[in-house]
Design an enzyme around this catalytic site. Sequence first.
Site, PDB file in Angstrom:
ATOM      1  N   GLN A   1       2.018  -2.325   6.789  1.00  0.00           N
ATOM      2  CA  GLN A   1       3.030  -3.614   6.828  1.00  0.00           C
ATOM      3  C   GLN A   1       4.084  -3.167   7.842  1.00  0.00           C
ATOM      4  O   GLN A   1       4.717  -2.346   7.812  1.00  0.00           O
ATOM      5  CB  GLN A   1       3.823  -3.680   5.544  1.00  0.00           C
ATOM      6  CG  GLN A   1       4.609  -4.607   5.343  1.00  0.00           C
ATOM      7  CD  GLN A   1       4.171  -6.235   5.415  1.00  0.00           C
ATOM      8  OE1 GLN A   1       3.011  -6.328   4.889  1.00  0.00           O
ATOM      9  NE2 GLN A   1       4.739  -7.025   6.248  1.00  0.00           N
TER      10      GLN A   1
ATOM     11  N   ASP B   1      -6.089  -6.510   9.773  1.00  0.00           N
ATOM     12  CA  ASP B   1      -5.079  -7.312  10.489  1.00  0.00           C
ATOM     13  C   ASP B   1      -5.336  -7.596  11.523  1.00  0.00           C
ATOM     14  O   ASP B   1      -4.679  -8.595  12.544  1.00  0.00           O
ATOM     15  CB  ASP B   1      -3.693  -6.188  10.737  1.00  0.00           C
ATOM     16  CG  ASP B   1      -2.685  -6.610   9.664  1.00  0.00           C
ATOM     17  OD1 ASP B   1      -2.667  -7.727   9.201  1.00  0.00           O
ATOM     18  OD2 ASP B   1      -1.622  -5.627   9.239  1.00  0.00           O
TER      19      ASP B   1
ATOM     20  N   LYS C   1       0.646 -10.051  -1.557  1.00  0.00           N
ATOM     21  CA  LYS C   1      -0.874  -9.681  -1.291  1.00  0.00           C
ATOM     22  C   LYS C   1      -1.375  -9.041  -2.500  1.00  0.00           C
ATOM     23  O   LYS C   1      -2.588  -9.284  -2.917  1.00  0.00           O
ATOM     24  CB  LYS C   1      -0.678  -8.702  -0.022  1.00  0.00           C
ATOM     25  CG  LYS C   1      -0.321  -9.228   1.388  1.00  0.00           C
ATOM     26  CD  LYS C   1       0.194  -8.506   2.330  1.00  0.00           C
ATOM     27  CE  LYS C   1       0.698  -9.098   3.804  1.00  0.00           C
ATOM     28  NZ  LYS C   1       1.088  -8.260   4.854  1.00  0.00           N
TER      29      LYS C   1
END
Length: 286
Positions: free
Chosen positions: A96, A119, A52
């Site tokens: 995460q 997300d 990322k």
Amino acid sequence: MARILDGKQIASELKENIALEIAKLKEQSIVPGLAVVLVGEDPASKVYVGHKEKACQALGIHSEVIRLAETITTQELLVQIKQLNQRSDIHGILVQLPLPQQLDEQRIIESVSPDKDVDGFHPINVGLLSLGRKTFVPCTPRGIMEMLKFSAIDVAGKHAVIIGRSNIVGKPLAALLLAQNATVTVCHSHTVNLAQVTKEADILIAAVGKGRFVTENMVKQGAIIIDVGINREGKKLVGDVDFDEVEQVASAITPVPGGVGPLTIMMLMANTIEAAKRRALCNKAK
């Protein structure tokens, strides 16, 4: 022999469009900003976060990784997220997963501002998706839909079978496929006669988290296979689909690695840009 759905190639072409969007924002003195919160030393999570970071650097997105100790408490993590919610230079926040067991994962997900939830996991965004409203779509399901669109695979009227009902892939993907007029079946650990169900699929998506789980006898001749799984076998990465077997009967199939994964990263970039655009519109309206 099945057609290979090359995620790297599709991601490369999408990257060009994303770069143009970023250039337009920068003309308005807006630099999209993404903060990734990484708790602990999980090797797979560190690899994903590294990918990322590289994608952000390549595209000119401002990227910050907040690395926190494995022993952090839920309250301490909530403080960190609150600070990120308040920062005007951070448009997207990604926590995460998975998180260490002592942390209240749902509470942490819900603490991220829905406007920065790139997300797509916040209950507000999940609800909007289920209603077919515009919202942040979880990156892997969005990437799968982009892959199907890019590959000129029309899902309308087709029977799509998803193996796996997670909040990250299975459930949101089912909503997206329904919105495109597919007939959707979601299978899980309690599904009876799984192979019989999967063999009826025109499009079969494997998101079960077990290496080589889907075998040739579970696949209809000419089916389209989307493999979401990433499993380690020694030094080798394999998907949830036994590629060598299933390739012989499928009409199209994604490889692992190089299939869905690159698109997941690109969709995170796209969601971050969307968040920056939303913020710019809000600022203009004030």
